[in-house]
Design a protein around this motif. Structure first.
Motif, PDB file in Angstrom:
ATOM      1  N   ALA A  88       0.881  -1.170   0.000  1.00 38.61           N
ATOM      2  CA  ALA A  88       0.000   0.000   0.000  1.00 38.61           C
ATOM      3  C   ALA A  88       0.915   1.215   0.000  1.00 38.61           C
ATOM      4  CB  ALA A  88      -0.892   0.012   1.233  1.00 38.61           C
ATOM      5  N   ARG A  89       0.514   2.222  -0.710  1.00 43.89           N
ATOM      6  CA  ARG A  89       1.322   3.434  -0.760  1.00 43.89           C
ATOM      7  C   ARG A  89       0.813   4.436   0.257  1.00 43.89           C
ATOM      8  NH1 ARG A  89       1.339   7.409  -5.448  1.00 43.89           N
ATOM      9  NH2 ARG A  89       2.582   9.077  -4.570  1.00 43.89           N
ATOM     10  N   ARG A  90       1.729   4.971   1.026  1.00 37.46           N
ATOM     11  CA  ARG A  90       1.432   6.026   2.002  1.00 37.46           C
ATOM     12  C   ARG A  90       2.435   7.136   1.770  1.00 37.46           C
ATOM     13  NH1 ARG A  90      -2.610   3.642   2.248  1.00 37.46           N
ATOM     14  NH2 ARG A  90      -3.340   2.314   3.916  1.00 37.46           N
ATOM     15  N   GLY A  91       2.019   8.158   1.018  1.00 37.30           N
ATOM     16  CA  GLY A  91       2.947   9.238   0.699  1.00 37.30           C
ATOM     17  C   GLY A  91       4.091   8.730  -0.135  1.00 37.30           C
ATOM     18  N   ASP A  92       5.312   8.917   0.366  1.00 36.10           N
ATOM     19  CA  ASP A  92       6.481   8.477  -0.388  1.00 36.10           C
ATOM     20  C   ASP A  92       7.002   7.119   0.093  1.00 36.10           C
ATOM     21  OD1 ASP A  92       7.421   9.339   2.033  1.00 36.10           O
ATOM     22  OD2 ASP A  92       9.083  10.511   1.231  1.00 36.10           O
ATOM     23  N   LEU A  93       6.121   6.343   0.704  1.00 34.69           N
ATOM     24  CA  LEU A  93       6.487   5.010   1.199  1.00 34.69           C
ATOM     25  C   LEU A  93       5.626   3.940   0.531  1.00 34.69           C
ATOM     26  CD1 LEU A  93       6.515   5.803   5.023  1.00 34.69           C
ATOM     27  CD2 LEU A  93       8.472   5.820   3.459  1.00 34.69           C
ATOM     28  N   LEU A  94       6.229   2.791   0.285  1.00 33.92           N
ATOM     29  CA  LEU A  94       5.481   1.611  -0.122  1.00 33.92           C
ATOM     30  C   LEU A  94       5.571   0.647   1.052  1.00 33.92           C
ATOM     31  CD1 LEU A  94       6.748   1.142  -3.794  1.00 33.92           C
ATOM     32  CD2 LEU A  94       4.711   2.339  -2.983  1.00 33.92           C
ATOM     33  N   ILE A  95       4.431   0.302   1.617  1.00 34.59           N
ATOM     34  CA  ILE A  95       4.404  -0.526   2.822  1.00 34.59           C
ATOM     35  C   ILE A  95       3.862  -1.902   2.467  1.00 34.59           C
ATOM     36  CG2 ILE A  95       3.456  -0.736   5.152  1.00 34.59           C
ATOM     37  CD1 ILE A  95       3.201   2.375   5.071  1.00 34.59           C
ATOM     38  N   ALA A  96       4.670  -2.922   2.742  1.00 36.12           N
ATOM     39  CA  ALA A  96       4.250  -4.301   2.477  1.00 36.12           C
ATOM     40  C   ALA A  96       3.089  -4.635   3.408  1.00 36.12           C
ATOM     41  CB  ALA A  96       5.410  -5.258   2.706  1.00 36.12           C
ATOM     42  N   VAL A  97       2.011  -5.161   2.828  1.00 40.08           N
ATOM     43  CA  VAL A  97       0.814  -5.455   3.627  1.00 40.08           C
ATOM     44  C   VAL A  97       0.512  -6.953   3.690  1.00 40.08           C
ATOM     45  CG1 VAL A  97      -0.230  -3.197   3.226  1.00 40.08           C
ATOM     46  CG2 VAL A  97      -0.712  -5.069   1.637  1.00 40.08           C
ATOM     47  N   ASP A  98       1.403  -7.765   3.141  1.00 37.75           N
ATOM     48  CA  ASP A  98       1.155  -9.205   3.098  1.00 37.75           C
ATOM     49  C   ASP A  98       2.068  -9.987   4.042  1.00 37.75           C
ATOM     50  OD1 ASP A  98       3.555  -8.872   1.785  1.00 37.75           O
ATOM     51  OD2 ASP A  98       2.900  -9.775  -0.105  1.00 37.75           O
ATOM     52  N   GLY A  99       2.686  -9.289   4.999  1.00 37.67           N
ATOM     53  CA  GLY A  99       3.560  -9.958   5.950  1.00 37.67           C
ATOM     54  C   GLY A  99       4.984 -10.135   5.446  1.00 37.67           C
ATOM     55  N   ARG A 100       5.245  -9.738   4.207  1.00 42.43           N
ATOM     56  CA  ARG A 100       6.602  -9.845   3.652  1.00 42.43           C
ATOM     57  C   ARG A 100       7.379  -8.558   3.952  1.00 42.43           C
ATOM     58  NH1 ARG A 100       6.537 -14.138  -0.155  1.00 42.43           N
ATOM     59  NH2 ARG A 100       4.458 -14.618  -0.885  1.00 42.43           N
ATOM     60  N   VAL A 101       8.640  -8.593   3.561  1.00 43.87           N
ATOM     61  CA  VAL A 101       9.472  -7.397   3.652  1.00 43.87           C
ATOM     62  C   VAL A 101      10.084  -7.135   2.289  1.00 43.87           C
ATOM     63  CG1 VAL A 101      10.019  -7.708   6.102  1.00 43.87           C
ATOM     64  CG2 VAL A 101      11.547  -8.680   4.355  1.00 43.87           C
ATOM     65  N   TRP A 102      10.599  -5.908   2.115  1.00 42.75           N
ATOM     66  CA  TRP A 102      11.365  -5.566   0.929  1.00 42.75           C
ATOM     67  C   TRP A 102      12.771  -6.090   1.214  1.00 42.75           C
ATOM     68  CZ3 TRP A 102       8.613  -3.734  -3.054  1.00 42.75           C
ATOM     69  CH2 TRP A 102       7.377  -3.175  -2.775  1.00 42.75           C
ATOM     70  N   ALA A 103      13.133  -7.185   0.570  1.00 49.46           N
ATOM     71  CA  ALA A 103      14.355  -7.922   0.894  1.00 49.46           C
ATOM     72  C   ALA A 103      15.599  -7.034   0.845  1.00 49.46           C
ATOM     73  CB  ALA A 103      14.504  -9.101  -0.053  1.00 49.46           C
ATOM     74  N   ARG A 104      16.429  -7.184   1.845  1.00 56.62           N
ATOM     75  CA  ARG A 104      17.651  -6.379   1.965  1.00 56.62           C
ATOM     76  C   ARG A 104      18.549  -6.577   0.746  1.00 56.62           C
ATOM     77  NH1 ARG A 104      19.947  -3.767   5.829  1.00 56.62           N
ATOM     78  NH2 ARG A 104      18.692  -4.693   7.502  1.00 56.62           N
ATOM     79  N   GLY A 105      18.970  -5.435   0.165  1.00 59.38           N
ATOM     80  CA  GLY A 105      19.918  -5.465  -0.950  1.00 59.38           C
ATOM     81  C   GLY A 105      19.332  -5.787  -2.303  1.00 59.38           C
ATOM     82  N   ILE A 106      18.053  -6.110  -2.365  1.00 63.64           N
ATOM     83  CA  ILE A 106      17.412  -6.433  -3.649  1.00 63.64           C
ATOM     84  C   ILE A 106      17.068  -5.136  -4.374  1.00 63.64           C
ATOM     85  CG2 ILE A 106      15.379  -7.469  -4.757  1.00 63.64           C
ATOM     86  CD1 ILE A 106      17.338  -9.518  -3.664  1.00 63.64           C
ATOM     87  N   PRO A 107      17.454  -5.006  -5.645  1.00 64.35           N
ATOM     88  CA  PRO A 107      17.103  -3.806  -6.399  1.00 64.35           C
ATOM     89  C   PRO A 107      15.689  -3.928  -6.987  1.00 64.35           C
ATOM     90  CG  PRO A 107      18.533  -5.198  -7.717  1.00 64.35           C
ATOM     91  CD  PRO A 107      18.373  -5.874  -6.379  1.00 64.35           C
ATOM     92  N   TYR A 108      14.780  -3.173  -6.454  1.00 65.08           N
ATOM     93  CA  TYR A 108      13.418  -3.123  -6.984  1.00 65.08           C
ATOM     94  C   TYR A 108      13.349  -1.956  -7.963  1.00 65.08           C
ATOM     95  CZ  TYR A 108      12.290  -6.201  -3.099  1.00 65.08           C
ATOM     96  OH  TYR A 108      12.250  -7.258  -2.225  1.00 65.08           O
ATOM     97  N   THR A 109      12.814  -2.212  -9.143  1.00 61.84           N
ATOM     98  CA  THR A 109      12.659  -1.153 -10.137  1.00 61.84           C
ATOM     99  C   THR A 109      11.231  -0.640 -10.055  1.00 61.84           C
ATOM    100  OG1 THR A 109      14.314  -2.185 -11.553  1.00 61.84           O
ATOM    101  CG2 THR A 109      12.852  -0.543 -12.575  1.00 61.84           C
ATOM    102  N   VAL A 110      11.107   0.611  -9.642  1.00 64.05           N
ATOM    103  CA  VAL A 110       9.803   1.248  -9.463  1.00 64.05           C
ATOM    104  C   VAL A 110       9.565   2.169 -10.652  1.00 64.05           C
ATOM    105  CG1 VAL A 110       8.415   2.737  -7.982  1.00 64.05           C
ATOM    106  CG2 VAL A 110      10.077   1.160  -6.953  1.00 64.05           C
ATOM    107  N   THR A 111       8.468   1.939 -11.352  1.00 63.67           N
ATOM    108  CA  THR A 111       8.095   2.793 -12.477  1.00 63.67           C
ATOM    109  C   THR A 111       6.880   3.610 -12.053  1.00 63.67           C
ATOM    110  OG1 THR A 111       8.902   1.139 -14.035  1.00 63.67           O
ATOM    111  CG2 THR A 111       7.453   2.854 -14.924  1.00 63.67           C
ATOM    112  N   ALA A 112       7.004   4.920 -12.212  1.00 61.10           N
ATOM    113  CA  ALA A 112       5.948   5.833 -11.772  1.00 61.10           C
ATOM    114  C   ALA A 112       6.181   7.204 -12.399  1.00 61.10           C
ATOM    115  CB  ALA A 112       5.970   5.944 -10.246  1.00 61.10           C
ATOM    116  N   PRO A 113       5.174   8.065 -12.344  1.00 62.46           N
ATOM    117  CA  PRO A 113       5.381   9.445 -12.800  1.00 62.46           C
ATOM    118  C   PRO A 113       6.095  10.238 -11.695  1.00 62.46           C
ATOM    119  CG  PRO A 113       3.096   9.138 -12.169  1.00 62.46           C
ATOM    120  CD  PRO A 113       3.778   7.808 -12.031  1.00 62.46           C
TER     121      PRO A 113
END
Length: 182
Positions: A88-113
């Protein structure tokens, strides 16, 4: 580019003569007023541009976007074998809502305006009020001192009207202005 048009400023100052030279002067005043707004809030409003940016996970449920997003995040991808959490997006944060985490050191490519998008109506209003003030202050008829110059004088002019100050303070305080809370 100025946040208001010469026609908008003419509506504020209907007594102004018309003509190309006057329009050029009003456009220059609007550019200065826009620069004042930008300087006060710490960024320029502009068109947001769809782009991809890499953000590294830190092992927490929160991924901090690298820049403000005007609108919705279009997509998020990860390298093969890595999982993109449901978020879920809250301002400039993406918060995992499924019990997972954004894995340490993994490069996530975010596409947005990415960008701040067009200025909100209250920022346009502040720009117009500042521009009108710049125009009016060039005349001695808009004095900023009451009473006799000297010891008995009272300064009545502040840099901004209370309304303009309130608008600028609100955007300066939040620092992420065009980010929609989804």
């Amino acid at each position: 580019m100025a946040y208001a048009t010469v026609a908008d400023l003419r509506a504020y100052l209907p007594q102004i003569e018309s003509g190309a030279a006057m329009d050029a002067l009003l456009a220059a005043i609007l550019d200065r007023a826009t620069a004042i707004v930008d300087g006060e809030i710490g960024h320029a409003w502009s068109s947001a541009t769809e782009a991809a940016q890499v953000v590294y996970g830190d092992g927490t449920p929160t991924l901090v976007l690298p820049a403000p997003v005007a609108g919705q995040v279009t997509s998020i991808t990860a390298p093969p074998g890595a999982i993109v959490p449901t978020y879920a997006r809250r301002g400039d944060l993406l918060i995992a809502v499924d019990g997972r985490v954004w894995a340490r050191g993994i490069p996530y490519t975010v596409t947005a305006p990415f960008g701040y998008g067009p200025p909100p109506a209250d920022v346009v209003e502040a720009t117009l009020e500042i521009a009108a003030s710049i125009w009016r202050e060039k005349d001695s008829g808009f004095a900023t001192v009451l009473g006799v110059e000297g010891a008995g004088a009272i300064e009545t002019r502040q840099a901004f009207s209370p309304r303009v100050r309130s608008i600028l303070n609100r955007y300066r305080a939040t620092r992420r202005y065009a980010v929609a809370v989804v």
